[in-house]
Design a protein around this motif. Sequence first.
Motif, PDB file in Angstrom:
ATOM      1  N   UNK A  71       0.870  -1.179   0.000  1.00 50.10           N
ATOM      2  CA  UNK A  71       0.000   0.000   0.000  1.00 50.10           C
ATOM      3  C   UNK A  71       0.905   1.227   0.000  1.00 50.10           C
ATOM      4  N   UNK A  72       0.691   2.111  -0.944  1.00 50.05           N
ATOM      5  CA  UNK A  72       1.496   3.324  -1.087  1.00 50.05           C
ATOM      6  C   UNK A  72       0.596   4.533  -0.910  1.00 50.05           C
TER       7      UNK A  72
ATOM      8  N   UNK B 138       7.965   9.392  -9.866  1.00 46.38           N
ATOM      9  CA  UNK B 138       8.907   8.269  -9.824  1.00 46.38           C
ATOM     10  C   UNK B 138       8.308   7.075  -9.107  1.00 46.38           C
ATOM     11  N   UNK B 139       7.675   7.314  -7.965  1.00 42.04           N
ATOM     12  CA  UNK B 139       7.125   6.215  -7.172  1.00 42.04           C
ATOM     13  C   UNK B 139       5.947   5.566  -7.877  1.00 42.04           C
ATOM     14  N   UNK B 140       5.108   6.358  -8.510  1.00 47.05           N
ATOM     15  CA  UNK B 140       3.969   5.786  -9.237  1.00 47.05           C
ATOM     16  C   UNK B 140       4.443   4.921 -10.403  1.00 47.05           C
ATOM     17  N   UNK B 141       5.478   5.372 -11.110  1.00 43.68           N
ATOM     18  CA  UNK B 141       6.019   4.540 -12.187  1.00 43.68           C
ATOM     19  C   UNK B 141       6.528   3.214 -11.632  1.00 43.68           C
TER      20      UNK B 141
ATOM     21  N   UNK C 110      16.479  11.061  -1.188  1.00 47.28           N
ATOM     22  CA  UNK C 110      17.164   9.760  -1.309  1.00 47.28           C
ATOM     23  C   UNK C 110      16.212   8.735  -1.904  1.00 47.28           C
ATOM     24  N   UNK C 111      15.285   9.180  -2.743  1.00 48.43           N
ATOM     25  CA  UNK C 111      14.170   8.336  -3.162  1.00 48.43           C
ATOM     26  C   UNK C 111      14.608   7.072  -3.898  1.00 48.43           C
ATOM     27  N   UNK C 112      15.514   7.212  -4.863  1.00 52.17           N
ATOM     28  CA  UNK C 112      15.918   6.045  -5.646  1.00 52.17           C
ATOM     29  C   UNK C 112      16.595   5.010  -4.760  1.00 52.17           C
ATOM     30  N   UNK C 113      17.496   5.476  -3.898  1.00 51.94           N
ATOM     31  CA  UNK C 113      18.162   4.570  -2.955  1.00 51.94           C
ATOM     32  C   UNK C 113      17.146   3.922  -2.014  1.00 51.94           C
ATOM     33  N   UNK C 114      16.189   4.710  -1.541  1.00 52.46           N
ATOM     34  CA  UNK C 114      15.180   4.180  -0.623  1.00 52.46           C
ATOM     35  C   UNK C 114      14.287   3.154  -1.306  1.00 52.46           C
TER      36      UNK C 114
END
Length: 278
Positions: free
Chosen positions: A42-43, A53-56, A201-205
């Motif tokens: 669940x996001x 980015x997260x939705x993709x 730090x989204x991509x790393x996270x």
Amino acid sequence: MQVKRVAILKEFCRKKNGSFAGAFLSQKLLHQLIVVDRIKTIYCYIPKTGCTTTKFAMYNLQHGTNESNADHQLGWIHKQHFKLLSSYSNRDADMRLATYNKLMVVRDPLERLASAWLDKFINNPRRFSYIKRFQQKTVFKSGFRNRRPAGRTSNGVPPIPFRDFIRSIIDKIYLDVHWEPFFSLCAPCQVEYDFIAHTDTLVEDLRLFFHKIGVVGKDGILPRQHPTRAKTGFGNTFREVPTEDIRRIGEIYKPDFDMFGRSFDEDSVLIEHGRRDV
């Protein structure tokens, strides 16, 4: 770092002793929670926190695809059908809340405001609808009259100055999901989030989140991490906002700062540096 982030949130909720709980599973909350059954996740979708980015990432994991922002027109991902928790029965929604991984992506609250203004009033090809709406909402309010026409003037001054945007939030004139507080959108003291990502730090996270939920071989769907436009010019964006208004906006977003270990005082220092650099 994840342990620390989750611990800060839990401690905040414990100290508030239920004051941020509210009515559980409000309709607004149900419509913010995207469900990705294929990865039992669940996001909570928060605009201006790396949500594209997260939705993709969520879309690709749900459909087994490798779509990217570069392959589509602006806003394509936001037009795709995502299953929301509101589409499930109460029983099925409760089951997913109890057993699924729950992801939230957050950002420095003032940086998010700068990003929302840049996107909705300056850079976005569809900005004119936001500018017109702002002008309609503020035309009868003192201090907001005789706004500039939609579009930049000949000297490059934006039709909606950032200081006016901030004032409209303080005075509750123009409310919008793109700058609504995190605690209002995602109810972090109601839903037990077990993973908190940060925009910077989204991509790393997200890579770590994939590992945590057992998704392997999918790092290729993640883009490279780039500094955001709001972050690189953060102090300069706020420099024309009166100090008292900065203090008041800090009070409005104080729960967002405290829930996620951010520092309003550090932001204030950056803003003061921006003033001195003029």
